[in-house]
Design an enzyme around this catalytic site. Structure first.
Site, PDB file in Angstrom:
ATOM      1  N   TYR A 150     -11.123 -33.414  85.158  1.00  8.39           N
ATOM      2  CA  TYR A 150     -11.279 -33.867  86.549  1.00  8.39           C
ATOM      3  C   TYR A 150     -10.869 -32.755  87.518  1.00  8.39           C
ATOM      4  O   TYR A 150     -11.608 -32.418  88.450  1.00  8.39           O
ATOM      5  CB  TYR A 150     -10.437 -35.131  86.783  1.00  8.39           C
ATOM      6  CG  TYR A 150      -9.999 -35.283  88.218  1.00  8.39           C
ATOM      7  CD1 TYR A 150     -10.926 -35.587  89.216  1.00  8.39           C
ATOM      8  CD2 TYR A 150      -8.665 -35.084  88.590  1.00  8.39           C
ATOM      9  CE1 TYR A 150     -10.533 -35.688  90.542  1.00  8.39           C
ATOM     10  CE2 TYR A 150      -8.267 -35.178  89.905  1.00  8.39           C
ATOM     11  CZ  TYR A 150      -9.203 -35.478  90.877  1.00  8.39           C
ATOM     12  OH  TYR A 150      -8.812 -35.556  92.185  1.00  8.39           O
ATOM     13  N   HIS A 151      -9.689 -32.177  87.297  1.00  4.77           N
ATOM     14  CA  HIS A 151      -9.228 -31.129  88.208  1.00  4.77           C
ATOM     15  C   HIS A 151     -10.160 -29.914  88.168  1.00  4.77           C
ATOM     16  O   HIS A 151     -10.355 -29.229  89.170  1.00  4.77           O
ATOM     17  CB  HIS A 151      -7.790 -30.725  87.870  1.00  4.77           C
ATOM     18  CG  HIS A 151      -6.780 -31.791  88.184  1.00  4.77           C
ATOM     19  ND1 HIS A 151      -6.239 -32.615  87.224  1.00  4.77           N
ATOM     20  CD2 HIS A 151      -6.232 -32.181  89.360  1.00  4.77           C
ATOM     21  CE1 HIS A 151      -5.389 -33.455  87.796  1.00  4.77           C
ATOM     22  NE2 HIS A 151      -5.373 -33.224  89.080  1.00  4.77           N
ATOM     23  N   THR A 202      -7.725 -31.176  95.397  1.00  5.15           N
ATOM     24  CA  THR A 202      -6.444 -31.634  94.862  1.00  5.15           C
ATOM     25  C   THR A 202      -5.501 -30.454  94.642  1.00  5.15           C
ATOM     26  O   THR A 202      -5.957 -29.351  94.298  1.00  5.15           O
ATOM     27  CB  THR A 202      -6.624 -32.412  93.538  1.00  5.15           C
ATOM     28  OG1 THR A 202      -5.399 -32.344  92.794  1.00  5.15           O
ATOM     29  CG2 THR A 202      -7.720 -31.853  92.680  1.00  5.15           C
ATOM     30  N   LYS A 233     -12.925 -30.311  90.496  1.00  4.16           N
ATOM     31  CA  LYS A 233     -12.507 -30.061  91.882  1.00  4.16           C
ATOM     32  C   LYS A 233     -12.531 -28.562  92.188  1.00  4.16           C
ATOM     33  O   LYS A 233     -12.866 -28.144  93.295  1.00  4.16           O
ATOM     34  CB  LYS A 233     -11.106 -30.623  92.123  1.00  4.16           C
ATOM     35  CG  LYS A 233     -11.024 -32.130  92.039  1.00  4.16           C
ATOM     36  CD  LYS A 233     -11.889 -32.766  93.082  1.00  4.16           C
ATOM     37  CE  LYS A 233     -11.325 -34.027  93.638  1.00  4.16           C
ATOM     38  NZ  LYS A 233     -12.230 -34.688  94.577  1.00  4.16           N
ATOM     39  N   THR A 280       7.703 -44.982  82.471  1.00  5.68           N
ATOM     40  CA  THR A 280       7.247 -44.076  81.418  1.00  5.68           C
ATOM     41  C   THR A 280       7.219 -42.638  81.945  1.00  5.68           C
ATOM     42  O   THR A 280       6.229 -42.207  82.551  1.00  5.68           O
ATOM     43  CB  THR A 280       5.836 -44.474  80.951  1.00  5.68           C
ATOM     44  OG1 THR A 280       5.070 -44.820  82.107  1.00  5.68           O
ATOM     45  CG2 THR A 280       5.864 -45.658  80.005  1.00  5.68           C
ATOM     46  N   GLN A 308      -5.061 -32.107  98.110  1.00  8.39           N
ATOM     47  CA  GLN A 308      -4.147 -33.242  98.287  1.00  8.39           C
ATOM     48  C   GLN A 308      -3.310 -33.475  97.033  1.00  8.39           C
ATOM     49  O   GLN A 308      -3.795 -33.344  95.904  1.00  8.39           O
ATOM     50  CB  GLN A 308      -4.963 -34.492  98.606  1.00  8.39           C
ATOM     51  CG  GLN A 308      -4.108 -35.728  98.855  1.00  8.39           C
ATOM     52  CD  GLN A 308      -4.916 -36.908  99.324  1.00  8.39           C
ATOM     53  OE1 GLN A 308      -4.733 -37.391 100.428  1.00  8.39           O
ATOM     54  NE2 GLN A 308      -5.801 -37.391  98.484  1.00  8.39           N
ATOM     55  N   SER A 311      -6.853 -30.601  83.752  1.00  9.72           N
ATOM     56  CA  SER A 311      -7.688 -31.688  83.214  1.00  9.72           C
ATOM     57  C   SER A 311      -9.129 -31.377  83.594  1.00  9.72           C
ATOM     58  O   SER A 311      -9.378 -30.532  84.473  1.00  9.72           O
ATOM     59  CB  SER A 311      -7.298 -33.047  83.812  1.00  9.72           C
ATOM     60  OG  SER A 311      -7.851 -33.194  85.112  1.00  9.72           O
TER      61      SER A 311
HETATM   62  N1  LIG Z   1      -5.602 -40.949  95.305  1.00 10.82           N
HETATM   63  C1  LIG Z   1      -4.978 -39.783  95.171  1.00 10.82           C
HETATM   64  O1  LIG Z   1      -3.762 -39.729  94.931  1.00 10.82           O
HETATM   65  C2  LIG Z   1      -5.749 -38.498  95.308  1.00 10.82           C
HETATM   66  C3  LIG Z   1      -5.048 -37.288  95.228  1.00 10.82           C
HETATM   67  C4  LIG Z   1      -5.753 -36.095  95.376  1.00 10.82           C
HETATM   68  C5  LIG Z   1      -7.129 -36.118  95.597  1.00 10.82           C
HETATM   69  N2  LIG Z   1      -7.779 -37.324  95.651  1.00 10.82           N
HETATM   70  C6  LIG Z   1      -9.235 -37.304  95.900  1.00 10.82           C
HETATM   71  O2  LIG Z   1      -9.530 -38.155  96.977  1.00 10.82           O
HETATM   72  C7  LIG Z   1     -10.773 -38.805  96.770  1.00 10.82           C
HETATM   73  C8  LIG Z   1     -10.604 -40.317  96.884  1.00 10.82           C
HETATM   74  O3  LIG Z   1      -9.655 -40.743  95.910  1.00 10.82           O
HETATM   75  P1  LIG Z   1      -9.354 -42.276  95.691  1.00 10.82           P
HETATM   76  O4  LIG Z   1      -8.024 -42.368  95.059  1.00 10.82           O
HETATM   77  O5  LIG Z   1      -9.618 -43.012  96.951  1.00 10.82           O
HETATM   78  O6  LIG Z   1     -10.446 -42.631  94.598  1.00 10.82           O
HETATM   79  P2  LIG Z   1     -11.381 -43.934  94.518  1.00 10.82           P
HETATM   80  O7  LIG Z   1     -12.018 -43.928  93.180  1.00 10.82           O
HETATM   81  O8  LIG Z   1     -10.607 -45.143  94.889  1.00 10.82           O
HETATM   82  O9  LIG Z   1     -12.458 -43.638  95.646  1.00 10.82           O
HETATM   83  C9  LIG Z   1     -13.637 -42.908  95.431  1.00 10.82           C
HETATM   84  C10 LIG Z   1     -14.804 -43.804  95.835  1.00 10.82           C
HETATM   85  O10 LIG Z   1     -16.010 -43.046  95.695  1.00 10.82           O
HETATM   86  C11 LIG Z   1     -16.988 -43.881  95.142  1.00 10.82           C
HETATM   87  N3  LIG Z   1     -17.979 -43.030  94.472  1.00 10.82           N
HETATM   88  C12 LIG Z   1     -17.780 -42.186  93.439  1.00 10.82           C
HETATM   89  N4  LIG Z   1     -18.938 -41.621  93.057  1.00 10.82           N
HETATM   90  C13 LIG Z   1     -19.893 -42.109  93.892  1.00 10.82           C
HETATM   91  C14 LIG Z   1     -21.285 -41.908  94.000  1.00 10.82           C
HETATM   92  N5  LIG Z   1     -21.955 -41.141  93.130  1.00 10.82           N
HETATM   93  N6  LIG Z   1     -21.966 -42.561  94.984  1.00 10.82           N
HETATM   94  C15 LIG Z   1     -21.320 -43.378  95.856  1.00 10.82           C
HETATM   95  N7  LIG Z   1     -19.982 -43.620  95.778  1.00 10.82           N
HETATM   96  C16 LIG Z   1     -19.289 -42.989  94.804  1.00 10.82           C
HETATM   97  C17 LIG Z   1     -16.222 -44.783  94.176  1.00 10.82           C
HETATM   98  O11 LIG Z   1     -16.906 -45.974  93.875  1.00 10.82           O
HETATM   99  C18 LIG Z   1     -14.928 -45.016  94.923  1.00 10.82           C
HETATM  100  O12 LIG Z   1     -14.959 -46.196  95.691  1.00 10.82           O
HETATM  101  C19 LIG Z   1     -11.291 -38.352  95.412  1.00 10.82           C
HETATM  102  O13 LIG Z   1     -12.200 -37.307  95.582  1.00 10.82           O
HETATM  103  C20 LIG Z   1     -10.033 -37.847  94.726  1.00 10.82           C
HETATM  104  O14 LIG Z   1     -10.341 -36.851  93.798  1.00 10.82           O
HETATM  105  C21 LIG Z   1      -7.123 -38.506  95.511  1.00 10.82           C
END
Ligand SMILES: NC(=O)c1ccc[n+]([C@@H]2O[C@H](COP(=O)([O-])OP(=O)(O)OC[C@H]3O[C@@H](n4cnc5c(N)ncnc54)[C@H](O)[C@@H]3O)[C@@H](O)[C@H]2O)c1
Length: 382
Positions: free
Chosen positions: A181-182, A144, A185, A253, A208, A179
């Site tokens: 979470y970050h 991220t 990463k 917000t 991303q 955070s």
């Molecule tokens: N959506 C965004 O804007 C964004 C931005 C930057 C980075 N990301 C990164 O992209 C990735 C996907 O994001 P997203 O928004 O699709 O999130 P999401 O939660 O919709 O997708 C992640 C999926 O991984 C699955 N998962 C998590 N832990 C698991 C495990 N132990 N075993 C099997 N499955 C597991 C979850 O059930 C989920 O379906 C993440 O790593 C997130 O950090 C997302």
């Protein structure tokens, strides 16, 4: 190519699975429905229901002819992930499978340890599985832009050449998350870099920005092929939330002064970035880092754009500056580089009024389902 998508039920994982099969790749998806479970536990509703993976893959196959194989299980469990890798022997792994929400990671101790344990354990298991079953495979890992924080100097793509006392060395660009979470990463990136150096793996870490949107070339607004659409404070990304707030008659917000600036991208561009990364793999022993976004906006910019698009549809959209629950700079310098994916051929879909109006028109169908009490729950950082 044989591509394994970890987190294939997710907001980004499912559209990626359809996209890569549409481009001729053989795709297997894995998920344990963690995201759905956490939403249930926090009483969070999606804007509309999304079928589980077996149903979605069957619909996609009947419409497109492309088959996607599904494994349901927890990637933290070594026996499970080893079985998947051993059976499929992927050539590329797209690793999305993490707890992806900063506010969730800041809820309480349980949420913090779940985020830490889940995210790091999956990443370590992926690394060990690649080494054991497919050492030549390319790991494409979602990081991220939040790993960099908001430094008062330009942000490079992953690496920084430092001159110190007359000598030079290339380091990972300094990271400073805002955070837990970050922070996980950042730790993922360190893990990847350590094992790339030690075992000669090939990896691409995609920094991303927040993603927005619903529609991709593959789902064509087919109701049951759309991705999750969260509009709550915990799992919703900011622009998706603002669109729903505008439609639902809830003031947008804006946290604090609203000068928080980040790099954003349309979900269509996420899919293109992943495909370009997979099609152009990193070398063996290389950790490649790309900054994955197409344009930068402040929160104030986004709110203003949503208000203008709402006006086009006759919606009366208010903007409200609320006390910032997060610890973050509300006005800051922000100049991140993002040329690597453009050089690979990315043709961005920029944020236009048309894009916002299209999203709003869709969300209006679900106007009556928007629950105001889910929008702003004040998850505090301190
Ligand atoms: N959506 C965004 O804007 C964004 C931005 C930057 C980075 N990301 C990164 O992209 C990735 C996907 O994001 P997203 O928004 O699709 O999130 P999401 O939660 O919709 O997708 C992640 C999926 O991984 C699955 N998962 C998590 N832990 C698991 C495990 N132990 N075993 C099997 N499955 C597991 C979850 O059930 C989920 O379906 C993440 O790593 C997130 O950090 C997302």
């Amino acid at each position: 190519m044989r591509i394994l998508i970890l987190g294939g039920d997710g907001y980004l994982g499912w559209p990626t699975a359809m996209h890569l099969t549409a481009y001729g790749h053989e795709v297997v998806v894995v998920d344990n429905y963690l995201r759905r479970r956490l939403c249930r536990e926090e009483n969070i509703d999606l804007l509309f229901d999304v079928p589980e993976l077996p149903e979605r893959t069957a619909i996609w196959q009947s419409l497109s002819g492309h088959k996607i194989q599904v494994y349901i299980g927890d990637l933290v469990e070594w026996d499970f992930i080893a079985e998947v890798f051993e059976k499929f022997i992927p050539e590329a792994i797209v690793h999305y499978a993490e707890q992806p929400a900063a506010p969730y990671s800041m809820l309480n101790r349980q949420a913090a340890t779940l985020t830490l344990n889940n995210n790091l354990s999956v990443t370590v298991n992926v690394i060990f599985a690649v080494r054991e079953f497919c050492p030549d495979a390319h790991i494409v890992k979602l990081g991220t832009m939040g790993e960099y924080g908001t430094p008062n100097v330009d942000i490079e793509e992953g690496w920084l050449e430092v001159k110190h006392k007359g000598r030079r060395h290339k380091f990972l660009y300094p990271r400073q998350a805002s955070s837990l979470y970050h922070t996980t990463k950042i730790m993922d990136t360190d893990l990847l870099w350590f094992y790339v150096r030690t075992w000669g793996l090939r990896a691409t870490d995609l920094m991303q920005g927040p993603v927005y949107g619903l529609f991709t070339d593959e789902n064509e607004k087919h109701e049951q092929l759309l991705p999750f659409f969260n509009y709550d404070e915990i799992f919703g990304t900011v622009l998706n939330r603002f669109v729903v707030q505008a439609v639902g008659g809830y003031p947008l917000t804006v946290y604090g002064k609203g000068g928080q600036t980040r790099g954003y991208l349309n979900i269509k561009d996420t899919l293109n970035c992943i495909r370009l990364s997979v099609d152009n793999p990193a070398d063996k022993g290389e950790l490649r880092i790309f900054n994955q976004f197409t344009e930068t906006f402040s929160v104030n910019d986004l709110a203003e754009k949503v208000r203008e698009a709402g006006n086009q549809l006759g919606l009366k959209v208010e903007i409200q500056h609320v006390a910032n629950p997060r610890i973050e700079a509300e006005e800051h310098y922000y100049h991140p580089r993002h040329t690597a994916l453009l050089d690979l051929g990315l043709a961005p879909h920029y944020l236009s009024e048309g894009v916002l109006v299209e999203m709003m028109e869709y969300v209006i169908k679900y106007k009556d389902q928007i629950k105001h009490d889910q929008i702003y729950r004040k998850v505090k950082w301190a």
